[in-house]
Design a protein around this motif. Structure first.
Motif, PDB file in Angstrom:
ATOM      1  N   ASP A   1       0.840  -1.201   0.000  1.00  7.74           N
ATOM      2  CA  ASP A   1       0.000   0.000   0.000  1.00  7.74           C
ATOM      3  C   ASP A   1       0.872   1.248   0.000  1.00  7.74           C
ATOM      4  O   ASP A   1       2.035   1.224   0.432  1.00  7.74           O
ATOM      5  CB  ASP A   1      -0.900   0.031   1.235  1.00  7.74           C
ATOM      6  N   LEU A   2       0.288   2.340  -0.467  1.00 11.25           N
ATOM      7  CA  LEU A   2       0.933   3.640  -0.379  1.00 11.25           C
ATOM      8  C   LEU A   2       0.455   4.313   0.904  1.00 11.25           C
ATOM      9  O   LEU A   2      -0.746   4.498   1.106  1.00 11.25           O
ATOM     10  CB  LEU A   2       0.564   4.504  -1.588  1.00 11.25           C
ATOM     11  N   PHE A   3       1.404   4.664   1.782  1.00  8.45           N
ATOM     12  CA  PHE A   3       1.071   5.333   3.033  1.00  8.45           C
ATOM     13  C   PHE A   3       1.164   6.841   2.810  1.00  8.45           C
ATOM     14  O   PHE A   3       2.245   7.400   2.687  1.00  8.45           O
ATOM     15  CB  PHE A   3       2.042   4.896   4.137  1.00  8.45           C
ATOM     16  N   CYS A   4      -0.008   7.513   2.721  1.00  5.52           N
ATOM     17  CA  CYS A   4      -0.054   8.970   2.603  1.00  5.52           C
ATOM     18  C   CYS A   4      -0.014   9.540   4.015  1.00  5.52           C
ATOM     19  O   CYS A   4      -1.040   9.586   4.697  1.00  5.52           O
ATOM     20  CB  CYS A   4      -1.323   9.411   1.881  1.00  5.52           C
ATOM     21  N   LEU A   5       1.144   9.940   4.456  1.00  5.73           N
ATOM     22  CA  LEU A   5       1.350  10.348   5.835  1.00  5.73           C
ATOM     23  C   LEU A   5       0.810  11.770   6.025  1.00  5.73           C
ATOM     24  O   LEU A   5       1.374  12.721   5.495  1.00  5.73           O
ATOM     25  CB  LEU A   5       2.843  10.296   6.151  1.00  5.73           C
ATOM     26  N   PRO A   6      -0.270  11.930   6.771  1.00  3.94           N
ATOM     27  CA  PRO A   6      -0.896  13.249   6.895  1.00  3.94           C
ATOM     28  C   PRO A   6       0.030  14.274   7.535  1.00  3.94           C
ATOM     29  O   PRO A   6       0.792  13.950   8.460  1.00  3.94           O
ATOM     30  CB  PRO A   6      -2.115  12.975   7.797  1.00  3.94           C
ATOM     31  N   ASP A   7      -0.039  15.500   7.063  1.00  3.69           N
ATOM     32  CA  ASP A   7       0.718  16.582   7.697  1.00  3.69           C
ATOM     33  C   ASP A   7       0.331  16.745   9.155  1.00  3.69           C
ATOM     34  O   ASP A   7       1.136  17.181   9.981  1.00  3.69           O
ATOM     35  CB  ASP A   7       0.468  17.912   6.955  1.00  3.69           C
ATOM     36  N   SER A   8      -0.907  16.403   9.478  1.00  2.00           N
ATOM     37  CA  SER A   8      -1.383  16.547  10.857  1.00  2.00           C
ATOM     38  C   SER A   8      -0.664  15.614  11.823  1.00  2.00           C
ATOM     39  O   SER A   8      -0.813  15.743  13.044  1.00  2.00           O
ATOM     40  CB  SER A   8      -2.897  16.290  10.921  1.00  2.00           C
ATOM     41  N   SER A   9       0.130  14.663  11.302  1.00  2.00           N
ATOM     42  CA  SER A   9       0.901  13.775  12.181  1.00  2.00           C
ATOM     43  C   SER A   9       1.969  14.542  12.937  1.00  2.00           C
ATOM     44  O   SER A   9       2.452  14.085  13.973  1.00  2.00           O
ATOM     45  CB  SER A   9       1.562  12.661  11.356  1.00  2.00           C
ATOM     46  N   GLY A  10       2.351  15.704  12.408  1.00  2.00           N
ATOM     47  CA  GLY A  10       3.281  16.578  13.108  1.00  2.00           C
ATOM     48  C   GLY A  10       4.622  15.935  13.413  1.00  2.00           C
ATOM     49  O   GLY A  10       5.223  15.273  12.569  1.00  2.00           O
ATOM     50  N   ASP A  11       5.064  16.120  14.663  1.00  2.00           N
ATOM     51  CA  ASP A  11       6.387  15.642  15.067  1.00  2.00           C
ATOM     52  C   ASP A  11       6.507  14.124  15.034  1.00  2.00           C
ATOM     53  O   ASP A  11       7.616  13.593  14.986  1.00  2.00           O
ATOM     54  CB  ASP A  11       6.703  16.141  16.480  1.00  2.00           C
ATOM     55  N   LYS A  12       5.381  13.429  15.074  1.00  2.00           N
ATOM     56  CA  LYS A  12       5.421  11.958  15.067  1.00  2.00           C
ATOM     57  C   LYS A  12       5.507  11.378  13.661  1.00  2.00           C
ATOM     58  O   LYS A  12       5.578  10.165  13.486  1.00  2.00           O
ATOM     59  CB  LYS A  12       4.192  11.399  15.778  1.00  2.00           C
ATOM     60  N   GLY A  13       5.481  12.263  12.645  1.00  2.00           N
ATOM     61  CA  GLY A  13       5.487  11.801  11.271  1.00  2.00           C
ATOM     62  C   GLY A  13       6.654  10.897  10.938  1.00  2.00           C
ATOM     63  O   GLY A  13       6.485   9.836  10.319  1.00  2.00           O
ATOM     64  N   ALA A  14       7.853  11.312  11.334  1.00  2.00           N
ATOM     65  CA  ALA A  14       9.050  10.507  11.048  1.00  2.00           C
ATOM     66  C   ALA A  14       8.965   9.147  11.712  1.00  2.00           C
ATOM     67  O   ALA A  14       9.358   8.117  11.132  1.00  2.00           O
ATOM     68  CB  ALA A  14      10.295  11.263  11.504  1.00  2.00           C
ATOM     69  N   GLU A  15       8.439   9.130  12.923  1.00  2.00           N
ATOM     70  CA  GLU A  15       8.272   7.859  13.644  1.00  2.00           C
ATOM     71  C   GLU A  15       7.286   6.946  12.928  1.00  2.00           C
ATOM     72  O   GLU A  15       7.523   5.735  12.796  1.00  2.00           O
ATOM     73  CB  GLU A  15       7.782   8.174  15.065  1.00  2.00           C
TER      74      GLU A  15
ATOM     75  N   LEU B   1       4.398   8.309   1.126  1.00  2.00           N
ATOM     76  CA  LEU B   1       4.294   9.655   0.574  1.00  2.00           C
ATOM     77  C   LEU B   1       4.282  10.646   1.725  1.00  2.00           C
ATOM     78  O   LEU B   1       3.417  10.563   2.610  1.00  2.00           O
ATOM     79  CB  LEU B   1       3.020   9.803  -0.264  1.00  2.00           C
ATOM     80  N   ILE B   2       5.245  11.585   1.736  1.00  2.00           N
ATOM     81  CA  ILE B   2       5.335  12.571   2.807  1.00  2.00           C
ATOM     82  C   ILE B   2       5.172  13.978   2.244  1.00  2.00           C
ATOM     83  O   ILE B   2       5.310  14.210   1.047  1.00  2.00           O
ATOM     84  CB  ILE B   2       6.682  12.461   3.559  1.00  2.00           C
ATOM     85  N   GLY B   3       4.856  14.920   3.143  1.00  2.00           N
ATOM     86  CA  GLY B   3       4.710  16.311   2.750  1.00  2.00           C
ATOM     87  C   GLY B   3       6.048  17.024   2.716  1.00  2.00           C
ATOM     88  O   GLY B   3       7.074  16.506   3.172  1.00  2.00           O
ATOM     89  N   SER B   4       6.036  18.251   2.230  1.00  2.00           N
ATOM     90  CA  SER B   4       7.279  18.996   2.026  1.00  2.00           C
ATOM     91  C   SER B   4       7.956  19.405   3.329  1.00  2.00           C
ATOM     92  O   SER B   4       9.159  19.651   3.364  1.00  2.00           O
ATOM     93  CB  SER B   4       6.996  20.243   1.183  1.00  2.00           C
ATOM     94  N   LYS B   5       7.194  19.489   4.424  1.00  2.00           N
ATOM     95  CA  LYS B   5       7.757  19.957   5.693  1.00  2.00           C
ATOM     96  C   LYS B   5       8.413  18.846   6.506  1.00  2.00           C
ATOM     97  O   LYS B   5       9.171  19.121   7.439  1.00  2.00           O
ATOM     98  CB  LYS B   5       6.658  20.621   6.535  1.00  2.00           C
ATOM     99  N   LEU B   6       8.127  17.605   6.178  1.00  2.00           N
ATOM    100  CA  LEU B   6       8.625  16.494   6.988  1.00  2.00           C
ATOM    101  C   LEU B   6      10.028  16.081   6.545  1.00  2.00           C
ATOM    102  O   LEU B   6      10.272  15.840   5.364  1.00  2.00           O
ATOM    103  CB  LEU B   6       7.672  15.300   6.896  1.00  2.00           C
ATOM    104  N   GLN B   7      10.920  16.004   7.508  1.00  2.00           N
ATOM    105  CA  GLN B   7      12.278  15.529   7.242  1.00  2.00           C
ATOM    106  C   GLN B   7      12.442  14.167   7.898  1.00  2.00           C
ATOM    107  O   GLN B   7      12.217  14.024   9.102  1.00  2.00           O
ATOM    108  CB  GLN B   7      13.315  16.505   7.807  1.00  2.00           C
ATOM    109  N   ILE B   8      12.820  13.152   7.101  1.00  2.00           N
ATOM    110  CA  ILE B   8      13.013  11.819   7.651  1.00  2.00           C
ATOM    111  C   ILE B   8      14.342  11.265   7.156  1.00  2.00           C
ATOM    112  O   ILE B   8      14.815  11.608   6.069  1.00  2.00           O
ATOM    113  CB  ILE B   8      11.868  10.856   7.259  1.00  2.00           C
ATOM    114  N   PRO B   9      14.969  10.405   7.958  1.00  2.00           N
ATOM    115  CA  PRO B   9      16.206   9.770   7.495  1.00  2.00           C
ATOM    116  C   PRO B   9      15.895   8.765   6.386  1.00  2.00           C
ATOM    117  O   PRO B   9      14.746   8.370   6.190  1.00  2.00           O
ATOM    118  CB  PRO B   9      16.717   9.055   8.757  1.00  2.00           C
TER     119      PRO B   9
END
Length: 499
Positions: A40-54, A65-73
């Motif tokens: 599946d494609l995981f569309c990670l909501p911007d509303s996930s905030g600081d937990k997005g990377a986790e 799929l991540i938004g432009s503001k999220l930085q992940i390793p």
């Protein structure tokens, strides 16, 4: 859908890490990590905030799929995509394509507004069934079609679940879908990818200011439904321009979607106007002024009680006419609409000398409307029992107290999903709205005890309004969700409940 097709169809989605081949295929799309399949494609909501990377790191799917503001390793064995939009807003359109655009094969009517959405969808579905149409409902009380009711947990389901529901409805032979479009769902893009046939607006009053920064944002979020409706051909909108917020809403829609065909219910609209209302405990009747194209003045009689159901049935009637349904059979069907769960739902004592009403009214405007509607039926006594939800907009609490004091003979304060707030503190906030020297009939945080007290002290010919929870069959106390049903508690108090 092949990953290469996704990148071609959505140019604002870019590959940022990982590599793919022509065989890479996306099975489905999700915004909830708990529902993910491996492909599946995981569309990670911007509303996930600081937990997005986790969430991205823990996701069980191959594609993210991540938004432009999220930085992940860099994530091993995953293909990471980026968009400058909120990924949640793309989940619906992607899911729709994967499922072969189910809403394009249905007639989907979206209903928005602070109050009345559930009633309108149920009334419209019943009118449709009376016309021989196969209808489905998506909303606060769940998803219902072909006699089956299921709960989604949301007024407007998440975008991928919504598309899957529409696909299931189409596959089962449903033709019309009446869907509540909440401000949350519209603003978060849950309805993106849905092709609407019509949009209906009921009213706009204070609510959800724990989510929206102000009423202007709340209105603009609601208006997104009509922008979506206007993006498809041969569509229309229905607006109650006399309702609270109606004129502002209509003006907003006229500016944002000037080509959209609009039907307006209101005194100065020149199209549909209500007058000569008559109320009793058995029925409601009124005249609706129609243009000659629609057959001129028409009398509507309905078993649904109260002034707000005049607005609801009139909006449903106008929408049904816009859909091309038969006027005569619509008028007949309006006379015997089944009770709508938790909306002016009536319970009687065994000898029918006393009455209780369960209603979902949990906003100042809704409480005012239901109390006025009961008053129109001329009970010998009216007791209002209500509370306010915890961890929600606190500003409405004293306003509801003021309304209850003005319109009810007596008031009982009790709990309504206190959640993590202290129930007594919530009642303090409500009680601050009473005038100096006024005291409620009872202040009791135990809702079952409060209902029993209200029924026990109700005079013959009187009515107890139990407001706030309506169709809900639970209480949220702390973080616990406990079974609780207002209707059952009323029946117990009347001595008429049987397991």
């Amino acid at each position: 859908m092949k990953l290469s097709e996704l990148l071609d169809l959505f140019p604002n989605i870019k590959l940022i890490s990982g590599s793919y081949t022509s065989d890479d295929k996306i099975e489905f799309v999700r915004t909830d990590s708990r529902k993910l399949g491996p492909n599946d494609l995981f569309c990670l909501p911007d509303s996930s905030g600081d937990k997005g990377a986790e969430y991205a790191k823990a996701a069980s799917s191959k594609y993210i799929l991540i938004g432009s503001k999220l930085q992940i390793p860099k994530l091993e064995n995953k293909i990471v995509l980026r968009t400058d939009l909120d990924p949640e807003s793309l989940a619906g359109p992607i899911a729709s394509i994967i499922l072969d655009n189910p809403s394009s094969k249905l007639k989907v009517i979206g209903v928005t507004g602070t109050n009345g959405k559930t009633s309108l969808t149920h009334i419209l579905a019943y009118l449709g069934e009376s016309q021989g149409k196969s209808c489905g409902i998506i909303g606060t009380t769940g998803v219902k079609f072909k006699g089956i009711l299921s709960d989604t947990g949301y007024t407007t389901p998440d975008p991928s679940s919504l598309q899957a529901i529409l696909k299931e409805m189409y596959d089962s032979g449903v033709e019309y879908v009446f869907m509540e479009a909440s401000s949350h769902g519209l603003k978060l893009g849950r309805t993106n990818g849905v092709q609407f046939k019509a949009g209906v607006f009921s009213n706009l009053t204070q609510d959800h200011l724990d989510f929206h920064p102000d009423m202007e944002d709340y209105l603009k979020s609601k208006a997104l439904l009509f922008s979506s409706v206007a993006s498809y051909p041969e569509t229309f909108g229905v607006i109650d321009s006399d309702a609270p917020g109606g004129k502002d809403f209509k003006s907003t829609v006229e500016v944002s979607s000037p080509a959209l065909k609009l039907f307006s219910l209101g005194r100065n609209s020149g199209e549909f106007e209500i007058h000569s209302e008559s109320f009793s405990l058995e029925k409601t009747s009124y005249l609706i002024r129609l243009s000659e194209v629609w057959g001129g003045d028409t009398k509507i009689t309905t078993n649904l009680l109260g002034g707000f159901n005049v607005r609801n049935t009139a909006l449903a009637f106008v929408t049904a006419l816009g859909l091309g349904w038969d006027k005569r059979s619509l008028l007949s069907a309006l006379e015997s609409i089944p009770q709508i769960p938790g909306r002016f739902q009536i319970y009687y004592s065994k000898d029918r000398s006393k009455m209780a009403v369960v209603d979902y009214a949990h906003t100042p405007d809704a409480l005012e409307n239901i109390l006025k509607s009961i008053r129109e039926s001329k009970p010998k006594e009216l007791i209002a029992l209500f509370g306010c939800g915890g961890d929600r907009d606190k500003s409405k609490r004293p306003k509801m107290a003021k309304i209850a004091q003005e319109l009810a003979d007596k008031v009982i304060l009790t709990s309504d999903n206190p959640r993590t707030e202290d129930p007594e503190s919530i009642l303090d906030d409500i009680q601050a709205g009473f005038s100096s020297g006024y005291s409620p009939m009872l202040r009791e945080v135990d809702r079952a005890k409060a209902i029993l007290y209200g029924i026990s002290h109700l005079k013959e010919g009187g009515c107890l309004l139990v407001a706030g929870k309506g169709h809900e069959d639970y209480q949220i106390i702390g973080r616990d969700k406990r079974y609780f049903d207002d209707g059952q508690e009323i029946q117990k108090a009347f001595g008429s409940f049987h397991q």
